[in-house]
Scaffold this motif. Sequence first.
Motif, short mmCIF file in Angstrom:
data_model
loop_
_atom_site.label_atom_id
_atom_site.label_comp_id
_atom_site.label_asym_id
_atom_site.label_seq_id
_atom_site.Cartn_x
_atom_site.Cartn_y
_atom_site.Cartn_z
N MET A 18 80.55 5.54 -6.46
CA MET A 18 80.58 4.45 -5.49
C MET A 18 82.02 3.97 -5.30
N LYS A 19 82.46 3.93 -4.05
CA LYS A 19 83.81 3.47 -3.75
C LYS A 19 83.72 2.14 -3.01
N VAL A 20 84.38 1.12 -3.55
CA VAL A 20 84.23 -0.25 -3.07
C VAL A 20 85.58 -0.81 -2.63
N LEU A 21 85.59 -1.50 -1.48
CA LEU A 21 86.78 -2.22 -1.02
C LEU A 21 86.46 -3.71 -0.96
N GLN A 22 87.25 -4.50 -1.67
CA GLN A 22 87.16 -5.96 -1.58
C GLN A 22 88.17 -6.44 -0.53
N VAL A 23 87.74 -7.30 0.39
CA VAL A 23 88.61 -7.80 1.45
C VAL A 23 88.64 -9.32 1.40
N ILE A 24 89.84 -9.91 1.38
CA ILE A 24 89.99 -11.36 1.37
C ILE A 24 91.31 -11.71 2.06
N ASN A 25 91.43 -12.94 2.51
CA ASN A 25 92.63 -13.35 3.23
C ASN A 25 93.90 -13.16 2.40
N SER A 26 93.88 -13.64 1.17
CA SER A 26 95.03 -13.56 0.28
C SER A 26 94.56 -13.82 -1.15
N LEU A 27 95.49 -13.82 -2.08
CA LEU A 27 95.18 -14.21 -3.46
C LEU A 27 95.88 -15.51 -3.81
N ASN A 28 95.94 -16.43 -2.84
CA ASN A 28 96.43 -17.77 -3.12
C ASN A 28 95.46 -18.49 -4.04
N SER A 29 95.74 -19.74 -4.38
CA SER A 29 94.86 -20.49 -5.27
C SER A 29 93.53 -20.76 -4.59
N GLY A 30 92.46 -20.76 -5.35
CA GLY A 30 91.14 -21.06 -4.81
C GLY A 30 90.06 -20.32 -5.57
N GLY A 31 88.83 -20.84 -5.47
CA GLY A 31 87.72 -20.24 -6.19
C GLY A 31 87.39 -18.84 -5.73
N ALA A 32 87.39 -18.61 -4.41
CA ALA A 32 87.07 -17.28 -3.89
C ALA A 32 88.13 -16.27 -4.33
N GLU A 33 89.40 -16.70 -4.33
CA GLU A 33 90.49 -15.82 -4.74
C GLU A 33 90.37 -15.47 -6.23
N LYS A 34 90.00 -16.44 -7.04
CA LYS A 34 89.79 -16.16 -8.47
C LYS A 34 88.61 -15.22 -8.65
N LEU A 35 87.54 -15.45 -7.87
CA LEU A 35 86.37 -14.59 -7.97
C LEU A 35 86.72 -13.14 -7.67
N VAL A 36 87.47 -12.90 -6.61
CA VAL A 36 87.84 -11.54 -6.23
C VAL A 36 88.73 -10.91 -7.30
N THR A 37 89.65 -11.69 -7.84
CA THR A 37 90.51 -11.19 -8.92
C THR A 37 89.66 -10.75 -10.11
N ASP A 38 88.73 -11.60 -10.52
CA ASP A 38 87.87 -11.29 -11.67
C ASP A 38 86.94 -10.12 -11.38
N LEU A 39 86.44 -10.04 -10.14
CA LEU A 39 85.55 -8.93 -9.77
C LEU A 39 86.29 -7.59 -9.86
N CYS A 40 87.48 -7.55 -9.33
CA CYS A 40 88.25 -6.29 -9.36
C CYS A 40 88.49 -5.84 -10.80
N ILE A 41 88.87 -6.78 -11.66
CA ILE A 41 89.11 -6.46 -13.07
C ILE A 41 87.83 -5.97 -13.73
N ALA A 42 86.72 -6.67 -13.49
CA ALA A 42 85.44 -6.30 -14.10
C ALA A 42 84.94 -4.95 -13.59
#
Length: 364
Positions: free
Chosen positions: A1-25
């Motif tokens: 399975m090949k997955v792409l996460q898309v978000i505006n940026s990795l500035n501060s915020g809950g969604a940005e932290k979520l995407v960071t943690d998801l990619c690591i996990a």
Amino acid sequence: MKVLQVINSLNSGGAEKLVTDLCIAYLKKGVDVELALLNGKKTAFMDRLTKISPELKIHDLGEGKSMYSPTHIFKLKRLLNQYDVVHVHLFPSFYWVGFASFLGNVRAKLFYTEHNTTNRRRNHPLLKHIDKIIYKRYTKIISISDAVHENLQEHLGKLRKLVYQINNGINLNEVSSAKPYQKSDLGFDQTTTLLLQVSSFTPQKDQKTLIESLLHLPETTHLILVGDGPLRAEHEKLAASLKLSDRVHFYGLRSDVPRLLKTVDIVVLSSNFEGLSLSCVEGLASGKPFMASDVPGLTEVVQGHGILFPKGDHESLAVNITKLTTDEVYYKDVVEKCMIRSKDFDIEDMVEGYLQCYTDAIKK
């Protein structure tokens, strides 16, 4: 399975932290994941991500353009057929991926995570209509809490069958194992009572009420505000106008939030509305009493565990803080209940939920 996460940026915020943690996990679980950003500027979350997972491929789509530039549609279109799953977070990424899907057949299954209970588009007649057109382009819309789920289903009407709930989660061990600072390390006396709020300075948040609560608390009570955003300067002026500049400390963006949580005496999230705030869950897991505004997205998570105070009521907030600081038994009871509640939001459960959702969609 090949997955792409898309978000505006990795500035501060809950969604940005979520995407960071998801990619690591995902990488730890062997998932082939990549990340696309409309604005790829260096941030604390970006530094953390590249330090822990240097092998992660990151697509910077910005090239100096505003994240609201429609040119992102064509850049994203070139990516959509390279993945099995494209998982999108936040507006305008939500729109740009949706519009890109109109430009020909799309191989990828499209997922969108709804992070808030409401947004301004829902009150705009034209954007409300466009919203529903874009939502139809997604295989699944993920809601992150009971309140988000209920409000989103009401907003979507006949499209409610697209909505699937997966609660937000955090790495509980990262918080529980963090080593606290000595208060003196941060420039405070050991007798200082420290309050902490971790959140961006945006209209969604309500640092104003927390700052004003200091007017009703002893001078030995200080407030640390972690985060940045367009309203930070306004809040700095507020603290100065109330002659509280020496008691309100603006820390900006930090990479040591778990350590700060362990150092302070009380964790607060004063807000106007939330989805399922990761700062809320971190506060519950911190081993300190957690207090939050009684608003959608926080009420159902905190009620019966942490302490809720009426939105915008700085006097009530101060009363609750005083009770915590003067009643040791009450303090410990709140901490225990908060810790129990935090276990309902483990990142492992969230990750398994997402991966199962992806797998089901690909099979269909």
